[in-house]
Design an enzyme around this catalytic site. Structure first.
Site, PDB file in Angstrom:
ATOM      1  N   LYS A  12       0.858  -1.184   0.000  1.00  0.00           N
ATOM      2  CA  LYS A  12       0.000   0.000   0.000  1.00  0.00           C
ATOM      3  C   LYS A  12       0.896   1.238   0.000  1.00  0.00           C
ATOM      4  O   LYS A  12       1.968   1.232   0.637  1.00  0.00           O
ATOM      5  CB  LYS A  12      -0.879  -0.026   1.249  1.00  0.00           C
ATOM      6  CG  LYS A  12      -1.881   1.119   1.367  1.00  0.00           C
ATOM      7  CD  LYS A  12      -2.732   0.922   2.632  1.00  0.00           C
ATOM      8  CE  LYS A  12      -3.802   1.973   2.786  1.00  0.00           C
ATOM      9  NZ  LYS A  12      -4.651   1.703   3.989  1.00  0.00           N
ATOM     10  N   SER A  72      -9.555   1.715   2.843  1.00  0.00           N
ATOM     11  CA  SER A  72      -8.689   2.543   2.043  1.00  0.00           C
ATOM     12  C   SER A  72      -7.655   1.768   1.231  1.00  0.00           C
ATOM     13  O   SER A  72      -7.126   2.296   0.254  1.00  0.00           O
ATOM     14  CB  SER A  72      -7.968   3.550   2.951  1.00  0.00           C
ATOM     15  OG  SER A  72      -7.126   2.874   3.872  1.00  0.00           O
ATOM     16  N   SER A  82      -9.692  -0.928   6.927  1.00  0.00           N
ATOM     17  CA  SER A  82      -9.135  -0.727   5.593  1.00  0.00           C
ATOM     18  C   SER A  82      -8.429  -1.918   4.961  1.00  0.00           C
ATOM     19  O   SER A  82      -8.058  -1.855   3.794  1.00  0.00           O
ATOM     20  CB  SER A  82      -8.171   0.444   5.591  1.00  0.00           C
ATOM     21  OG  SER A  82      -8.909   1.632   5.493  1.00  0.00           O
TER      22      SER A  82
HETATM   23  N1  GLN Z   1     -12.899   3.768   6.465  1.00  0.00           N
HETATM   24  C1  GLN Z   1     -12.242   4.092   7.698  1.00  0.00           C
HETATM   25  C2  GLN Z   1     -11.818   5.532   7.686  1.00  0.00           C
HETATM   26  O1  GLN Z   1     -12.076   6.197   6.727  1.00  0.00           O
HETATM   27  C3  GLN Z   1     -11.101   3.166   7.936  1.00  0.00           C
HETATM   28  C4  GLN Z   1      -9.850   3.583   7.300  1.00  0.00           C
HETATM   29  C5  GLN Z   1      -8.718   2.677   7.614  1.00  0.00           C
HETATM   30  O2  GLN Z   1      -8.868   1.609   8.185  1.00  0.00           O
HETATM   31  N2  GLN Z   1      -7.530   3.168   7.289  1.00  0.00           N
HETATM   32  O3  GLN Z   1     -11.239   6.028   8.640  1.00  0.00           O
END
Ligand code: GLN
Length: 454
Positions: A56, A131, A155
């Protein structure tokens, strides 16, 4: 040419072939080829000898551009390796590039990526989730067998579910965060995307364990996760919180979830009701804690130390202000504003302290549940992959997609998402197992047995 150079070139060709997915942010062609040639020349047999791996775009590696999906880090090249990268390379892996993600990992669809969204290989008009959507899409499309992501509130697990692959968030402290660009430090964990639970266990065998460079990484001994995959789950007690499934869950997701419980039963596991009464506050608590920590972590992007710097500012304050205004996207700004607000004098007690107190109650819900069950099963996401564009203008709706995943981060416990079927439109559905802190073994054993049976 050696075997690893061949294998690397094949991965690079597959990546080039599916540029339409935008799964990759940077393809590290030269770095990967040089590394493959060196491995071919050296011989040797690490456990990941020659395996092409993607990271990532918020996990740094020496000489690899890393942007965290943000304009503010455009052109940044890390002078050091993240600990996970060091361990993967020591095991023989070949890093082939970075995958696209929401800016600073803030999002559930990759649509907050400053460079454009990633597409879901099952339906390119839909999101792969986020994400870590690029990593999920890359593994689902078979571009690389393994990719890594970070999970702050879901994410890894949510995009794994939306793309039909396996994704693991380890126990907080199991894997070093050194070299992960911080979003919310008390929630962030790195974990793998793979096609099978066995491969995920192999990855955890390689990356887990204490790292003196991350003070929150645990000194606990690391068991053999692959050794835990015995296939025997007879008598395992699985908790289900039925009241959480009452509304907002897509009927096809619900159906696949119920069918998965039948599979678990047929394997000899037993199903029990658990309460998790404070889950109704989990989203609110998560978005207070995560934004508070993000506002502190992102203070370092000031136009002086890294990345984007505003042209000819009139003063030092203007340099900070303009670099940040120009460099950060709208979701990141929204979160910095919210996080700064909840930490400010006069509001700290009402919001941040209160959120920490409720976080403790949420953690206690899990501890209590795990007194009587070994695992908790939940859908990973209440909905299958949604259309790109469908939710971008409604941040609250986007935040609600995290309802089943944020609890594990708040409580620090491990979670896995495994594929458990498809909707009538052929979109993958994910099943989530959560376990006691440090008990990835039971979680992986169940997921592996489930996946071999279903
Ligand atoms: N969707 C969640 C957020 O926007 C989780 C993001 C993540 O796990 N990095 O914070």
């Amino acid at each position: 040419m050696g075997a690893i150079v061949d294998r690397t070139n094949e991965a690079l060709a597959r990546i080039a072939d599916r540029e339409d997915l935008s799964a990759f942010q940077h393809v590290a062609t030269d770095r990967a080829r040089a590394r493959a040639a060196a491995l071919d020349a050296a011989g040797g047999h690490g456990p990941l000898h020659g395996v092409p791996i993607a990271l990532k775009d918020n996990i740094v590696a020496r000489d690899l551009p890393t942007s965290a999906g943000s304009r503010i880090l455009e052109g940044y090249v890390s002078p050091f390796d993240a600990t996970v990268v060091e361990r993967l390379e020591a095991a023989g892996a070949v890093i082939v590039g970075t995958t696209r993600c929401d800016e600073f990992a803030m999002g559930s669809s990759t649509e907050n990526c400053a460079y454009g969204p990633v597409k879901n290989p099952w339906d390119v008009t839909r999101t792969p989730g986020g994400s870590s959507g690029g990593s999920a899409s890359a593994v689902a499309a078979g571009l690389v067998p393994i990719a890594f992501g970070s999970d702050t509130g879901g994410s890894i697990r949510q995009p794994a579910a939306l793309t039909g692959v396996v994704g693991v968030k380890p126990t907080y402290g199991r894997v070093s965060r050194y070299g992960l660009i911080a979003f919310a430090s008390s929630l962030d964990q790195i974990g793998p995307f793979t096609k099978t639970t066995r491969e995920a266990a192999q990855m955890l065998d390689v990356i887990s364990g204490h790292d003196p460079r991350d003070a929150t990484s645990s000194t606990r001994p690391v068991p053999s996760f692959t050794g835990a995959l015995t296939g025997d789950v007879k008598g395992l007690r699985i908790g289900v919180a039925r009241h959480l499934l009452a509304d907002g869950v897509d009927p096809e997701v619900r159906k696949a979830f119920d069918a998965s419980l039948d599979v678990a039963r047929s394997l000899g596991a037993t199903i029990h009701e658990v309460a998790l009464p404070h889950t109704q506050y989990a989203i609110a608590v998560y978005y207070l804690v995560a934004t508070a920590e993000a506002s502190a972590n992102l203070a370092r992007f000031d136009g002086v130390r890294y990345g984007h710097r505003a042209e000819s500012p009139s003063s030092l304050a203007a340099l900070y202000e303009r670099s940040r205004s120009e460099g950060f996207g709208p979701e990141v700004k929204r979160r910095i504003l919210l996080g700064t607000y909840v930490l400010s004098a006069g509001y700290y007690d009402a919001y941040y302290r209160k959120a920490q107190q409720v976080r403790a109650l949420i953690t206690r819900d899990y501890t209590t549940a795990f007194d009587s069950v070994d695992l908790i099963a939940l859908p990973t996401s209440p909905v299958p992959a949604f259309k790109l564009g469908e939710r971008v203008n409604d941040p609250l709706q986007m935040y609600l997609a995290d309802i089943f995943t944020v609890g594990a981060n708040l409580a620090g416990i491990p979670g896995i998402s495994v594929p458990c079927g498809f909707t009538s439109e052929k979109l993958p559905i994910g099943l989530q197992f959560l376990a006691r802190a440090w008990d990835e073994e039971t979680m992986l054993r169940m997921a592996d047995a489930f996946e071999r049976r279903s």
